[in-house]
Design an enzyme around this catalytic site. Structure first.
Site, PDB file in Angstrom:
ATOM      1  N   TYR A 177       2.672  10.094  -0.163  1.00 28.53           N
ATOM      2  CA  TYR A 177       3.747   9.569   0.693  1.00 28.53           C
ATOM      3  C   TYR A 177       5.133   9.908   0.116  1.00 28.53           C
ATOM      4  CZ  TYR A 177      -0.014   6.647   2.701  1.00 28.53           C
ATOM      5  OH  TYR A 177      -1.181   6.191   3.267  1.00 28.53           O
ATOM      6  N   ASP A 222       0.842  -1.205   0.000  1.00 30.17           N
ATOM      7  CA  ASP A 222       0.000   0.000   0.000  1.00 30.17           C
ATOM      8  C   ASP A 222       0.875   1.251   0.000  1.00 30.17           C
ATOM      9  OD1 ASP A 222      -2.839   1.191   0.659  1.00 30.17           O
ATOM     10  OD2 ASP A 222      -1.430   2.221   1.989  1.00 30.17           O
ATOM     11  N   HIS A 271      -8.020   9.167  -1.763  1.00 27.20           N
ATOM     12  CA  HIS A 271      -7.374   9.141  -0.447  1.00 27.20           C
ATOM     13  C   HIS A 271      -8.262   9.720   0.655  1.00 27.20           C
ATOM     14  CE1 HIS A 271      -3.027   9.122   1.288  1.00 27.20           C
ATOM     15  NE2 HIS A 271      -3.902   8.822   2.222  1.00 27.20           N
ATOM     16  N   LYS A 291      -2.976   5.942  -4.150  1.00 26.45           N
ATOM     17  CA  LYS A 291      -4.135   6.795  -3.852  1.00 26.45           C
ATOM     18  C   LYS A 291      -4.045   8.152  -4.530  1.00 26.45           C
ATOM     19  CE  LYS A 291      -3.931   4.569   0.667  1.00 26.45           C
ATOM     20  NZ  LYS A 291      -2.523   4.526   1.076  1.00 26.45           N
TER      21      LYS A 291
HETATM   22  N1  LIG Z   1      -5.721   5.938   3.756  1.00 28.45           N
HETATM   23  C1  LIG Z   1      -5.202   6.713   4.680  1.00 28.45           C
HETATM   24  O1  LIG Z   1      -5.592   7.877   4.858  1.00 28.45           O
HETATM   25  C2  LIG Z   1      -4.122   6.164   5.561  1.00 28.45           C
HETATM   26  C3  LIG Z   1      -3.801   6.826   6.753  1.00 28.45           C
HETATM   27  C4  LIG Z   1      -2.839   6.258   7.575  1.00 28.45           C
HETATM   28  C5  LIG Z   1      -2.215   5.071   7.199  1.00 28.45           C
HETATM   29  N2  LIG Z   1      -2.531   4.462   6.017  1.00 28.45           N
HETATM   30  C6  LIG Z   1      -1.858   3.200   5.571  1.00 28.45           C
HETATM   31  O2  LIG Z   1      -1.815   2.284   6.655  1.00 28.45           O
HETATM   32  C7  LIG Z   1      -0.460   1.990   6.965  1.00 28.45           C
HETATM   33  C8  LIG Z   1      -0.282   1.713   8.449  1.00 28.45           C
HETATM   34  O3  LIG Z   1      -0.646   2.800   9.250  1.00 28.45           O
HETATM   35  P1  LIG Z   1       0.424   3.707  10.021  1.00 28.45           P
HETATM   36  O4  LIG Z   1       1.634   3.835   9.191  1.00 28.45           O
HETATM   37  O5  LIG Z   1      -0.302   4.916  10.458  1.00 28.45           O
HETATM   38  O6  LIG Z   1       0.758   2.944  11.350  1.00 28.45           O
HETATM   39  P2  LIG Z   1       0.835   1.483  11.974  1.00 28.45           P
HETATM   40  O7  LIG Z   1       1.108   0.456  10.958  1.00 28.45           O
HETATM   41  O8  LIG Z   1      -0.339   1.351  12.860  1.00 28.45           O
HETATM   42  O9  LIG Z   1       2.110   1.692  12.910  1.00 28.45           O
HETATM   43  C9  LIG Z   1       3.363   1.969  12.383  1.00 28.45           C
HETATM   44  C10 LIG Z   1       4.315   2.172  13.550  1.00 28.45           C
HETATM   45  O10 LIG Z   1       4.443   0.946  14.288  1.00 28.45           O
HETATM   46  C11 LIG Z   1       5.805   0.561  14.329  1.00 28.45           C
HETATM   47  N3  LIG Z   1       5.844  -0.917  14.253  1.00 28.45           N
HETATM   48  C12 LIG Z   1       5.639  -1.713  13.174  1.00 28.45           C
HETATM   49  N4  LIG Z   1       5.742  -3.008  13.504  1.00 28.45           N
HETATM   50  C13 LIG Z   1       6.004  -3.042  14.824  1.00 28.45           C
HETATM   51  C14 LIG Z   1       6.247  -4.078  15.737  1.00 28.45           C
HETATM   52  N5  LIG Z   1       6.210  -5.364  15.347  1.00 28.45           N
HETATM   53  N6  LIG Z   1       6.491  -3.756  17.044  1.00 28.45           N
HETATM   54  C15 LIG Z   1       6.512  -2.461  17.440  1.00 28.45           C
HETATM   55  N7  LIG Z   1       6.296  -1.419  16.610  1.00 28.45           N
HETATM   56  C16 LIG Z   1       6.055  -1.706  15.317  1.00 28.45           C
HETATM   57  C17 LIG Z   1       6.466   1.231  13.141  1.00 28.45           C
HETATM   58  O11 LIG Z   1       7.829   1.461  13.408  1.00 28.45           O
HETATM   59  P3  LIG Z   1       9.046   1.179  12.368  1.00 28.45           P
HETATM   60  O12 LIG Z   1       8.587   1.520  10.991  1.00 28.45           O
HETATM   61  O13 LIG Z   1      10.103   2.099  12.877  1.00 28.45           O
HETATM   62  O14 LIG Z   1       9.408  -0.264  12.511  1.00 28.45           O
HETATM   63  C18 LIG Z   1       5.698   2.550  13.099  1.00 28.45           C
HETATM   64  O15 LIG Z   1       6.211   3.467  14.044  1.00 28.45           O
HETATM   65  C19 LIG Z   1       0.281   3.226   6.462  1.00 28.45           C
HETATM   66  O16 LIG Z   1       1.668   3.029   6.384  1.00 28.45           O
HETATM   67  C20 LIG Z   1      -0.413   3.465   5.149  1.00 28.45           C
HETATM   68  O17 LIG Z   1       0.028   2.554   4.162  1.00 28.45           O
HETATM   69  C21 LIG Z   1      -3.494   4.979   5.217  1.00 28.45           C
END
Ligand SMILES: NC(=O)c1ccc[n+]([C@@H]2O[C@H](COP(=O)([O-])OP(=O)(O)OC[C@H]3O[C@@H](n4cnc5c(N)ncnc54)[C@H](OP(=O)(O)O)[C@@H]3O)[C@@H](O)[C@H]2O)c1
Length: 306
Positions: A53, A48, A111, A78
């Site tokens: 980004y 994704d 998005h 997106k």
């Molecule tokens: N459509 C939208 O508007 C929208 C909005 C937000 C997100 N998204 C999508 O959803 C994805 C995920 O959401 P997100 O990036 O907000 O956050 P998330 O996946 O909930 O959390 C990411 C955080 O968790 C850490 N992490 C990952 N695996 C871990 C583990 N096993 N243990 C401890 N910490 C861990 C990562 O650190 P490190 O990277 O340093 O390991 C990072 O700081 C995004 O990357 C994006 O692709 C979409």
């Protein structure tokens, strides 16, 4: 050793979507290339990204260098808010395809249900620093996206849409969105939205499943207990809970060991799932991602139930 995820769902287009995908928001261009390669090597087949980004080029390069067949991968990007005008939508797609070095996207999402002033700036602001919105309605943007479906875009969908906005969109849509990608984790289980989407054959993808950067949900006692019980990381428990709910889920990481661990399924029982569900029942809903105030837009229909 636990098993890696193999679960897939079938979208309303008939396409197969692997339930666990790699998130790439805030993955810097210099780190995302390795992250995507590591993920694909670990077995992820769903990636994704998004134009905003700023890492589509590196994501695309890693996909290419992975050597994995394009048909085996599911790639989502997106449409950003500054390209909502119907005349901008196709150009935005072309730009993303070029960045990604791909001939087609598996899924192109709107998005946000928010249109910014069209133009070069990703977040256009007036002299007072206020984000400049555009009167283009998301139903018009979606209609322009519908015209893209074909060889270059296999499916379209939306992101950050509430039930109210989906109901309004469905009145004019010719193509039911294949996916609604929204924030979902135990603090924001969005059960009503899940039910509504199920009834309308819209698959839900969970973003920020770990509560995003430094997400406190990873420290919830129930999550910690289950992580201990299964000898896994708390994040793995959250990802498996999302899969048990039938959603696809996008854990983001740029840390190789986490990328690998996050793709290992935890055999949660119905009792474990109920214990995690109770976090949502026992706490007020908490959203991590909400740009409503900074954009001056009522994204989540203020006052509506979460
Ligand atoms: N459509 C939208 O508007 C929208 C909005 C937000 C997100 N998204 C999508 O959803 C994805 C995920 O959401 P997100 O990036 O907000 O956050 P998330 O996946 O909930 O959390 C990411 C955080 O968790 C850490 N992490 C990952 N695996 C871990 C583990 N096993 N243990 C401890 N910490 C861990 C990562 O650190 P490190 O990277 O340093 O390991 C990072 O700081 C995004 O990357 C994006 O692709 C979409």
């Amino acid at each position: 050793m636990s098993a890696t995820y193999t679960a897939i769902t079938t979208l309303n287009t008939g396409a197969k979507l692997p339930l666990v995908g790699l998130g790439t928001w805030q993955s810097q261009p210099n780190e995302v290339y390795e992250a995507v390669l590591t993920a694909i090597k670990a077995g992820y087949r769903h990636i994704d990204t998004a134009w905003i980004y700023g890492n589509e080029k590196e994501v695309g390069q890693a996909i290419k260098d992975s050597g994995v067949d394009r048909q085996s991968l599911f790639v989502t990007t997106k449409l950003w808010n500054n390209a909502h005008s119907p005349q901008d939508v196709e150009k935005a797609l072309e730009h993303s395809l070029k960045n990604l070095q791909l001939e087609y996207l598996d899924l192109y999402l709107m998005h946000w249900p928010v249109a910014f002033k069209s133009g070069a700036s990703a977040v256009p602001k007036d002299a007072d620093g206020k984000v400049e919105l555009s009167p283009v309605d998301y139903t018009e943007t979606y209609a322009a996206m519908e015209k893209l479906v074909g060889d270059r875009v296999r499916a379209i969908g939306v992101s950050n849409f509430t039930i109210t906005k989906l109901q309004r969109l469905l009145k004019t849509a010719q193509i039911t969105p294949a996916v609604n990608q929204v924030e979902l984790h135990p603090y924001l289980p969005q059960t009503e939205l899940l039910d509504f989407c199920k009834q309308n054959k819209i698959h839900v993808t969970a973003y920020s499943p770990l509560g995003s950067t430094s997400g406190p949900v990873q420290q919830e006692p129930v999550i910690l207990e289950l992580a201990k019980k299964y000898n896994v990381e708390p994040a793995q428990v959250l990802i498996s809970w999302a899969v048990k709910r039938g959603t696809s889920v996008l854990p983001k990481s740029v840390t190789a060991s986490r990328i690998v661990n996050n793709f290992n399924e935890v055999p949660l029982t119905a009792e474990d799932v109920a214990a995690i569900d109770a976090i949502g029942t026992n706490n007020p809903p908490r959203r991590v991602v909400d740009p409503s105030a900074s954009w001056g837009s009522d994204i989540y229909d203020a006052g509506a139930k979460l």
